[in-house]
Design an enzyme around this catalytic site. Structure first.
Site, PDB file in Angstrom:
ATOM      1  CB  SER A 143      -1.020   0.056   1.279  1.00 32.95           C
ATOM      2  OG  SER A 143      -1.513   1.365   1.398  1.00 32.95           O
ATOM      3  CE1 TYR A 157      -3.752  -1.950   5.060  1.00 34.80           C
ATOM      4  CE2 TYR A 157      -3.209  -0.203   4.515  1.00 34.80           C
ATOM      5  CZ  TYR A 157      -3.825  -1.438   4.092  1.00 34.80           C
ATOM      6  OH  TYR A 157      -3.920  -1.659   2.892  1.00 34.80           O
TER       7      TYR A 157
HETATM    8  P1  NAD Z   1     -10.938  -6.453   0.448  1.00 34.46           P
HETATM    9  O1  NAD Z   1     -11.554  -6.298   2.049  1.00 34.46           O
HETATM   10  O2  NAD Z   1     -12.257  -6.049  -0.527  1.00 34.46           O
HETATM   11  O3  NAD Z   1     -10.314  -7.651   0.396  1.00 34.46           O
HETATM   12  C1  NAD Z   1      -9.332  -8.368   1.133  1.00 34.46           C
HETATM   13  C2  NAD Z   1      -9.521  -9.844   1.015  1.00 34.46           C
HETATM   14  O4  NAD Z   1      -8.793 -10.558   1.898  1.00 34.46           O
HETATM   15  C3  NAD Z   1     -11.047 -10.094   1.587  1.00 34.46           C
HETATM   16  O5  NAD Z   1     -11.791 -11.141   0.654  1.00 34.46           O
HETATM   17  C4  NAD Z   1     -10.806 -10.736   3.125  1.00 34.46           C
HETATM   18  O6  NAD Z   1     -11.866 -11.769   3.464  1.00 34.46           O
HETATM   19  C5  NAD Z   1      -9.519 -11.590   2.744  1.00 34.46           C
HETATM   20  N1  NAD Z   1      -8.682 -11.777   3.905  1.00 34.46           N
HETATM   21  C6  NAD Z   1      -8.588 -10.602   4.938  1.00 34.46           C
HETATM   22  N2  NAD Z   1      -7.815 -11.495   5.994  1.00 34.46           N
HETATM   23  C7  NAD Z   1      -7.763 -13.082   5.338  1.00 34.46           C
HETATM   24  C8  NAD Z   1      -6.962 -14.002   5.992  1.00 34.46           C
HETATM   25  N3  NAD Z   1      -6.558 -14.078   7.127  1.00 34.46           N
HETATM   26  N4  NAD Z   1      -6.882 -14.959   5.233  1.00 34.46           N
HETATM   27  C9  NAD Z   1      -7.499 -15.038   4.012  1.00 34.46           C
HETATM   28  N5  NAD Z   1      -8.185 -14.141   3.309  1.00 34.46           N
HETATM   29  C10 NAD Z   1      -8.261 -12.787   4.261  1.00 34.46           C
HETATM   30  O7  NAD Z   1     -10.045  -5.193   0.207  1.00 34.46           O
HETATM   31  P2  NAD Z   1      -9.325  -5.194  -1.153  1.00 34.46           P
HETATM   32  O8  NAD Z   1      -9.048  -3.336  -1.074  1.00 34.46           O
HETATM   33  O9  NAD Z   1      -9.632  -5.928  -2.311  1.00 34.46           O
HETATM   34  O10 NAD Z   1      -7.531  -5.409  -0.435  1.00 34.46           O
HETATM   35  C11 NAD Z   1      -6.830  -6.302  -1.201  1.00 34.46           C
HETATM   36  C12 NAD Z   1      -5.482  -5.978  -0.763  1.00 34.46           C
HETATM   37  O11 NAD Z   1      -5.063  -4.393  -1.351  1.00 34.46           O
HETATM   38  C13 NAD Z   1      -5.025  -5.723   0.670  1.00 34.46           C
HETATM   39  O12 NAD Z   1      -3.817  -6.188   1.031  1.00 34.46           O
HETATM   40  C14 NAD Z   1      -5.228  -4.504   0.928  1.00 34.46           C
HETATM   41  O13 NAD Z   1      -4.609  -3.964   2.188  1.00 34.46           O
HETATM   42  C15 NAD Z   1      -4.513  -3.769  -0.159  1.00 34.46           C
HETATM   43  N6  NAD Z   1      -4.883  -2.466  -0.238  1.00 34.46           N
HETATM   44  C16 NAD Z   1      -6.074  -1.823  -0.737  1.00 34.46           C
HETATM   45  C17 NAD Z   1      -6.197  -0.741  -0.900  1.00 34.46           C
HETATM   46  C18 NAD Z   1      -7.457   0.072  -1.024  1.00 34.46           C
HETATM   47  O14 NAD Z   1      -7.708   1.102  -1.163  1.00 34.46           O
HETATM   48  N7  NAD Z   1      -8.706  -0.681  -1.352  1.00 34.46           N
HETATM   49  C19 NAD Z   1      -5.128   0.106  -0.749  1.00 34.46           C
HETATM   50  C20 NAD Z   1      -3.889  -0.378  -0.593  1.00 34.46           C
HETATM   51  C21 NAD Z   1      -3.935  -1.609  -0.468  1.00 34.46           C
END
Ligand code: NAD
Length: 248
Positions: A143, A157
């Site tokens: 991120s 985070y």
């Molecule tokens: P999201 O919450 O839609 O998806 C995250 C997924 O990870 C969910 O399906 C959740 O059930 C799964 N998950 C969480 N803990 C878990 C575990 N212990 N074991 C297996 N699965 C698990 O969010 P997203 O935005 O799609 O996030 C995906 C990645 O992108 C993450 O690593 C997040 O930190 C990163 N990210 C997202 C953003 C944003 O703005 N959306 C920005 C920077 C980084």
């Protein structure tokens, strides 16, 4: 046989978008999920209807035993692994440091950092050319919080994603001789459920004005970058932290 890609936390958001795009590009896709079995099954059915190959496997990436089961399921169904996308991640409520508990830091590190370690360790055993594998690629989903620090919001985070960045750079050097490239994408604010479920609902709209490109990103835009880093077009790219943040 198709190349096999494992995407952790793939039942929704960036993970699901990556799974769809990977299937379109001919990968056999392993859809890991922790809780959302229905969504994972629906995604597998969608990929099957497209003529692709997919498998949903339940596992909490923070659990050593469940990660071991996840990889055993991949061995049984596909007998190979070419790409690991460490996408599973959690973000908790905005909070100042004084209010944060140790348990919160442990939860955030367990999924974001320890989960990436556990899955990478299993993947390397299967991919390493030194162990008789074909080589491969690991893409970590970090991120821009790792760079910006997320003060007064999610410093836990940001620190966890900073650890993911360090692991990416270190493993890229360590695993080059194993035929494994290791890179990370650093998304900015992407319009997924992570903001509503853990972070701050409405965050995407609130910060849009601070993003040079003037909007939050789409999961598909991150998926595209993940698959570029995973594929042969990035054959000379390793140890790279690629911001997908609209210029933020
Ligand atoms: P999201 O919450 O839609 O998806 C995250 C997924 O990870 C969910 O399906 C959740 O059930 C799964 N998950 C969480 N803990 C878990 C575990 N212990 N074991 C297996 N699965 C698990 O969010 P997203 O935005 O799609 O996030 C995906 C990645 O992108 C993450 O690593 C997040 O930190 C990163 N990210 C997202 C953003 C944003 O703005 N959306 C920005 C920077 C980084």
């Amino acid at each position: 046989m198709s190349n096999v890609i494992l995407i952790t936390g793939a039942s929704r958001g960036i993970g699901a978008a990556t799974a769809r795009l990977a299937a379109q590009r001919g990968y056999a896709v392993v859809v890991n999920y922790r809780q959302q079995a229905e969504a994972a099954d629906a995604l597998v059915n969608e990929i099957s209807r497209m003529g692709g190959s997919a498998l949903a496997v339940k596992a909490d990436v923070a659990s050593e035993a469940e990660v071991s089961h996840l990889f055993a399921a991949i061995d049984e169904r596909f007998g190979r692994l070419d790409v690991l996308v460490n996408n599973a991640g959690i973000l908790e409520q905005q909070m100042r440091l004084e209010a944060m508990s140790l348990e919160r830091w442990q939860r955030v590190f367990a999924t974001n950092v320890f989960g990436s370690f556990l899955c990478s360790r299993e993947a390397v055993k299967r991919m390493s050319t030194r162990a008789g594998g074909r080589g491969g690629a690991i893409v970590n989903v970090s991120s821009i919080a790792a760079r910006l620090g997320a003060p007064e919001e999610y410093v836990d985070y940001a620190a966890a994603k900073g650890a993911v960045d360090s692991m990416t750079v270190g493993l890229a050097k360590e695993l080059a001789a194993d035929g494994i490239r290791v890179n990370a994408v650093r998304p900015g604010v992407i319009d997924t459920e992570i903001h509503a479920s853990g972070g701050e609902p409405g965050r995407v709209a609130r910060v849009a004005g601070h993003i040079p490109l003037g909007r939050g990103g789409l999961a598909e835009e991150v998926a595209d970058a993940i698959l570029w880093l995973a594929g042969d077009q990035a054959s000379y790219t390793t140890g790279t932290l690629l911001d997908i943040s609209g210029g933020r």
